[in-house]
Motif scaffolding. Structure first.
Motif, short mmCIF file in Angstrom:
data_model
loop_
_atom_site.label_atom_id
_atom_site.label_comp_id
_atom_site.label_asym_id
_atom_site.label_seq_id
_atom_site.Cartn_x
_atom_site.Cartn_y
_atom_site.Cartn_z
N LEU A 42 28.40 -21.11 86.34
CA LEU A 42 29.47 -21.54 85.44
C LEU A 42 29.21 -22.66 84.44
CD1 LEU A 42 31.96 -21.08 88.48
CD2 LEU A 42 31.14 -19.56 86.74
N GLU A 43 28.72 -23.67 84.94
CA GLU A 43 28.56 -24.82 83.90
C GLU A 43 28.04 -24.29 82.73
OE1 GLU A 43 27.35 -29.42 84.07
OE2 GLU A 43 27.48 -28.63 85.57
N VAL A 44 26.90 -23.94 82.76
CA VAL A 44 25.99 -23.49 81.80
C VAL A 44 26.91 -22.22 80.76
CG1 VAL A 44 23.79 -22.68 80.76
CG2 VAL A 44 24.02 -24.13 82.68
N ALA A 45 27.49 -21.44 81.62
CA ALA A 45 28.14 -20.63 80.96
C ALA A 45 29.45 -20.96 80.00
CB ALA A 45 28.89 -19.29 82.05
N HIS A 46 30.18 -21.78 80.87
CA HIS A 46 31.38 -22.61 80.15
C HIS A 46 30.67 -23.23 78.70
CE1 HIS A 46 33.60 -22.35 84.13
NE2 HIS A 46 33.60 -21.40 83.43
N TYR A 47 29.78 -23.90 78.81
CA TYR A 47 29.03 -24.62 77.73
C TYR A 47 28.91 -23.54 76.61
CZ TYR A 47 25.73 -26.40 74.61
OH TYR A 47 24.82 -26.90 73.26
N TRP A 48 28.29 -22.57 76.78
CA TRP A 48 27.85 -21.53 75.67
C TRP A 48 29.35 -20.93 75.31
CZ3 TRP A 48 24.10 -22.22 72.95
CH2 TRP A 48 22.88 -22.53 73.43
N TRP A 49 30.14 -20.55 75.91
CA TRP A 49 31.51 -20.09 75.33
C TRP A 49 32.20 -21.26 74.72
CZ3 TRP A 49 33.77 -17.28 80.59
CH2 TRP A 49 33.04 -16.09 80.42
N GLN A 50 32.30 -22.46 75.13
CA GLN A 50 32.82 -23.43 74.26
C GLN A 50 32.13 -23.56 72.84
OE1 GLN A 50 32.16 -26.67 77.24
NE2 GLN A 50 34.55 -26.50 77.56
N GLN A 51 30.78 -23.52 72.75
CA GLN A 51 30.13 -23.52 71.46
C GLN A 51 30.72 -22.32 70.76
OE1 GLN A 51 27.57 -25.65 70.64
NE2 GLN A 51 28.45 -26.65 72.32
N ALA A 52 30.81 -21.05 71.39
CA ALA A 52 31.15 -19.86 70.51
C ALA A 52 32.69 -20.26 70.23
CB ALA A 52 31.19 -18.55 71.49
N ALA A 53 33.47 -20.98 71.31
CA ALA A 53 34.95 -21.14 70.75
C ALA A 53 35.08 -22.05 69.51
CB ALA A 53 35.65 -21.51 71.99
N GLU A 54 34.22 -22.81 69.46
CA GLU A 54 34.13 -23.98 68.40
C GLU A 54 34.14 -23.31 67.03
OE1 GLU A 54 31.30 -26.98 69.10
OE2 GLU A 54 32.37 -27.93 70.64
N GLN A 55 33.31 -21.89 67.05
CA GLN A 55 33.25 -21.08 65.91
C GLN A 55 34.47 -20.26 65.84
OE1 GLN A 55 29.07 -20.22 64.44
NE2 GLN A 55 28.67 -20.74 66.54
N ASN A 56 35.47 -20.45 66.85
CA ASN A 56 36.52 -19.56 66.60
C ASN A 56 36.06 -17.87 67.16
OD1 ASN A 56 38.84 -21.29 66.34
ND2 ASN A 56 38.22 -21.18 64.10
N HIS A 57 35.40 -17.87 68.00
CA HIS A 57 35.08 -16.60 68.83
C HIS A 57 36.10 -16.21 69.60
CE1 HIS A 57 33.09 -13.55 71.01
NE2 HIS A 57 32.04 -13.32 69.79
N THR A 58 36.89 -15.14 68.99
CA THR A 58 38.01 -14.69 70.09
C THR A 58 37.88 -14.61 71.24
OG1 THR A 58 37.90 -12.37 69.02
CG2 THR A 58 39.17 -14.00 67.73
N GLU A 59 36.63 -13.67 71.83
CA GLU A 59 36.59 -13.43 73.19
C GLU A 59 36.28 -14.68 74.04
OE1 GLU A 59 36.86 -10.59 74.59
OE2 GLU A 59 37.67 -9.29 72.81
N ALA A 60 35.40 -15.62 73.25
CA ALA A 60 35.02 -16.68 74.25
C ALA A 60 36.22 -17.47 74.14
CB ALA A 60 34.10 -17.65 73.29
N LEU A 61 37.31 -17.61 73.20
CA LEU A 61 38.56 -18.39 73.39
C LEU A 61 39.31 -17.65 74.69
CD1 LEU A 61 39.45 -18.86 69.58
CD2 LEU A 61 38.81 -20.86 71.28
N TYR A 62 39.35 -16.37 74.43
CA TYR A 62 40.30 -15.63 75.48
C TYR A 62 39.68 -15.88 77.03
CZ TYR A 62 42.25 -11.71 77.86
OH TYR A 62 42.77 -10.95 78.84
N ASN A 63 38.58 -15.80 77.15
CA ASN A 63 37.87 -15.64 78.40
C ASN A 63 37.89 -17.21 78.85
OD1 ASN A 63 36.55 -13.32 79.43
ND2 ASN A 63 35.97 -13.08 77.33
N LEU A 64 37.70 -18.24 78.10
CA LEU A 64 37.82 -19.72 78.40
C LEU A 64 39.23 -19.91 78.94
CD1 LEU A 64 35.77 -21.40 75.63
CD2 LEU A 64 35.41 -21.66 78.26
N GLY A 65 40.26 -19.30 78.36
CA GLY A 65 41.69 -19.27 78.85
C GLY A 65 41.83 -19.04 80.35
N TRP A 66 41.30 -17.72 80.75
CA TRP A 66 41.14 -17.32 81.87
C TRP A 66 40.26 -18.07 82.89
CZ3 TRP A 66 44.02 -14.31 84.15
CH2 TRP A 66 44.92 -13.21 83.52
N GLN A 67 39.20 -18.60 82.44
CA GLN A 67 38.79 -19.47 83.20
C GLN A 67 39.50 -20.68 83.74
OE1 GLN A 67 35.09 -19.03 84.32
NE2 GLN A 67 35.93 -17.25 83.32
#
Length: 783
Positions: free
Chosen positions: A644-669
């Motif tokens: 989870l920790e590494v996964a969340h790191y990469w989603w946050q990296q994607a979210a910083e580039q406004n990747h919508t699916e990463a933002l959406y899934n981080l919300g669910w996390q």
């Protein structure tokens, strides 16, 4: 004297001669020498001169010298002229000087020649005065003294000695050690020319042509040249050739030029031979014939013509009717270079640099170019600059490179001006300075350097240290594009497509891109495909897009390879093998999108064996390079592995580039409490960002937060807004909840019609609650 009188005189002289009269013997010898009243008989003349000479008759001794000189018996001529000289015969003085001057029958001795000619000249011997002037003028046997030379030539010229008049004209024309006087030069050339001196007529033509001391008169000049040329003056023949060839103050006439060159060439004028050879080489006013060109260059080269040595090298280098032979080219150019021919130094340097005709020798190339550069050869200055800039064969020195290019640039060498501009543009070896780059690009552009036009367009288009000016960019690119400069055609199309000049004009963009594409410009081919793929200025046509992208992909355009791969993968039958082939090619060039798609192919086993580790490896590469989609997908792989920790790191990296699916899934996390304690506020922040980019599920769940007041202040109006946004994208759950709000009157009065409409849409998408609601409402309506 009548023939009868001459015959009587002969008979009287013959009788006296036979009686031993020395003077009569000498005169009788003259009768036989000249054929006066008798048949010409040199042997008989010699006999009678000998008899008189044996009696020490000076004139006979002199005449014997003359006869032996004609017979090239210089020792006998010397003997008798010495005898005559002892009696003060000026002609003997003159010829004794001549024998010593030329070394005939004696060792060459300019001092003795001077001694004898001085005696003759002081006895008013005109030829001796002339030659004595030459000795002083040339410093032979005496110190050089043009004043004394002039004095002797003055004496002879006043007695109408034509060569002396000519030499006086040359003295006044050159103005060396005497005061230059074009008027006196003209006077003496005119007098010599009037007496048939062709070279004098030629130089008189120069005075008229160049306007020396007078107003230039080209008509008179050409008349003089033609008169001298007809009298066999090869310099005049050559000069007429140059005049007609170059159109010097006259209508050019290449045919006449070649005609005069040919006449002078036959008289071994090396310049004319070289010019005639060049005419055969270029086919100017004469049928092109490399073989004849080579022959004339060879004749001129034997005569010491430097240009011919150079052109012979060119013939062998360029294989003009001979087998290509850079060994021969080296030899000819080396011979010309040894005589300081600038272009030969340059070309020889090029052969050394490229290893043609022998081994590569960059040191020798530098030496040759340096010699040419000392004579301001622009190509040599440019090449030396390039050599020091790149450090090829020398220690790299940006300072020296710039110095050489600046020297050439000052002489209006456009490539050097461009290179200076490029150096400042890129900041390589100097502090980056777009103003200086602009200056040098302008200098080169004024000489129609197309790459300079291109970079000027870039500076104005991007506003590099200058106010952005798309119209100026268009101006420079248009000029270069009109001259088939492909990069400018592409950029001009891009300018129109992006609407930098106003409204986007895809028709003009397509026009310029098609021109660039005709030269296989990869980006232009790609952008044409994009026009058809998106229907910009043309009907949307995936087939046409595929055609253009295929051509672009063949040119190595990685974006075209990527997009073409998507077409194959997303086509009706999903041609993943072809897509993979294209993405492999693009991925090898570092295209991150292609790397991501390759990961998907292996992750899903699309026409390959499924290989999740390999997919993860691809996504890891792209993710580390900053590709948001790869960061998102890598996050899912890691979530599946419970990292989870590494996964969340990469989603946050994607979210910083406004990747919508990463933002959406981080919300669910955050909602699920997988990133710490459950936090609806943080979830809402992520969903807000995704929702703003049109993510339907994020819009719905954000609506839910507002509807329920979780993590945000409860707001039915905000809830309705986000439900509506999601519902417009056919999000069934959003349609259902929005229907509830209308049915229950949570956003105003109850509105069953709108509610039913929304339930219908959700029900058609298979939403069970909506289907039940719809059934219940319809039942109520029926009852």
């Amino acid at each position: 004297m009548s023939f009868r009188g001459q015959r009587d005189a002969y008979l009287d002289i013959k009788r006296a001669a036979e009686e031993g009269d020395a003077e009569a013997q000498c005169r009788l010898g003259g009768f036989y020498e000249k054929g006066l009243s008798v048949r010409q008989d040199f042997a008989e003349a010699l006999n009678w001169y000998q008899k008189a000479a044996d009696q020490s008759f000076p004139n006979a001794q002199n005449n014997l010298g003359n006869l032996f000189f004609v017979k090239q018996d210089y020792e006998q001529a010397l003997h008798w002229w010495q005898q005559a000289a002892e009696h003060g015969i000026a002609n003997a003085y003159y010829y004794l000087g001549y024998l010593h001057f030329e070394g005939l029958g004696v060792d060459r001795d300019y001092e003795k020649a001077l001694e004898w000619w001085d005696k003759a000249a002081n006895d008013n011997h005109i030829e001796a005065q002339f030659y004595l002037g030459r000795l002083y003028a040339e410093g032979l046997g005496v110190g050089r003294n043009l004043g004394l030379a002039k004095g002797w030539w003055d004496m002879a010229a006043d007695q109408n000695h034509t060569p002396s008049q000519f030499y006086l004209g040359c003295l006044y024309l050159d103005g060396q050690e005497i005061e230059q006087s074009y008027s006196l030069a003209k006077k003496w050339f005119q007098r010599a020319a009037d007496r048939g001196h062709a070279e004098a007529r030629f130089l008189l033509g120069d005075i008229y042509f160049d306007g020396l001391g007078i107003t230039a008169d080209y008509k008179k000049a050409i008349h003089c040249y033609e008169n001298a040329a007809q009298k066999g003056c090869v310099d005049a023949q050559y000069k007429l050739g140059k005049i007609y060839q170059q159109g010097l103050n006259i209508e050019p006439n290449p045919q006449k030029a070649v005609s005069w060159f040919e006449v002078a060439a036959q008289s071994e004028h090396t310049g004319a031979q070289s010019a005639l050879a060049l005419a055969y080489m270029t086919g100017e006013a004469i049928k092109q014939d490399y073989s004849l060109a080579r022959r004339w260059f060879e004749r001129a080269a034997k005569g010491g013509c430097l240009d011919s040595l150079y052109y012979l090298g060119k013939i062998y280098h360029e294989a003009l009717d001979v087998e290509q032979d850079d060994v021969q080219a080296r030899e000819w150019w080396r011979a010309a270079a040894e005589l300081n021919h600038t272009d030969a130094f340059y070309q020889l340097g090029c052969l050394y640099a490229e290893g043609l005709g022998g081994g590569q020798d960059l040191e020798a190339a530098q030496i040759c170019w340096q010699r040419a550069a000392e004579q301001q050869h622009l190509g040599a200055l440019y090449n030396l600059g390039a050599m020091f800039f790149s450090g090829s064969g020398v220690e790299q020195s940006y300072g020296l490179a710039l110095d050489y290019w600046q020297q050439a640039a000052a002489l209006q060498h456009a490539p050097s001006q461009f290179n200076l501009g490029l150096t400042y543009f890129n900041g390589q070896g100097v502090v980056q300075d777009y103003a200086d780059a602009l200056h040098w690009f302008r200098q080169a552009a004024e000489q129609n350097h197309l790459n300079a036009h291109y970079y000027l367009g870039l500076i104005y288009a991007d506003g590099l240290d200058i106010e952005k000016d798309s119209e100026q960019a268009r101006h420079w690119w248009q000029q270069a594009a009109g001259k088939s400069h492909v990069p400018s055609q592409y950029r001009l199309g891009k300018l129109y497509a992006e609407g930098a000049l106003g409204k986007a004009d895809y028709e003009k963009a397509r026009y310029w891109w098609e021109l660039a594409a005709s030269c296989d410009h990869g980006n232009a081919l790609y952008r044409l495909g994009e026009l058809y793929a998106k229907g910009l200025g043309v009907d949307k046509d995936k087939g046409q897009a595929k055609i253009w992208w295929t051509r672009a992909a063949e040119q190595g355009d990685v974006e075209a390879q990527y997009q073409l791969g998507l077409l194959y993968a997303n086509g009706k039958h999903g041609h993943y093998a072809k897509a993979k082939e294209l993405w492999d090619s693009a991925a090898n060039e570092g295209h991150l999108g292609a790397i991501v798609e390759l990961g998907k192919i292996y992750a899903e086993g699309l026409e390959v064996d499924q290989n999740l580790p390999l997919a993860q490896e691809y996504w890891q590469i792209a993710a580390e390079a900053g590709e948001a989609e790869a960061q998102y997908l890598l996050g899912w792989v890691l979530i599946s592995a419970n990292e989870l920790e590494v996964a969340h790191y990469w989603w946050q990296q994607a979210a910083e580039q406004n990747h919508t699916e990463a933002l959406y899934n981080l919300g669910w996390q955050w909602v699920q409490g997988r990133m710490g304690e459950q936090n609806f506020a943080r979830a809402g922040a992520y969903w807000q960002r995704a929702a703003m980019q049109g993510h339907a599920s994020a819009q719905f769940h954000l609506g839910q937060l507002y509807f329920e007041g979780r993590g945000v202040q409860k707001s039915l109006s905000h809830a309705r807004q986000w439900y509506q946004n999601a519902a417009k994208q056919n999000h069934a759950e959003a349609q259902y909840y929005l229907g509830l709000m209308y049915e229950r009157g949570l956003i105003g009065e109850k509105d069953n019609v709108t509610a039913i409409s929304l339930y219908c849409k959700a029900a058609n998408a298979g939403h069970e609650k909506a289907q039940k609601k719809l059934s219940d409402l319809q039942a109520i309506q029926r009852s």
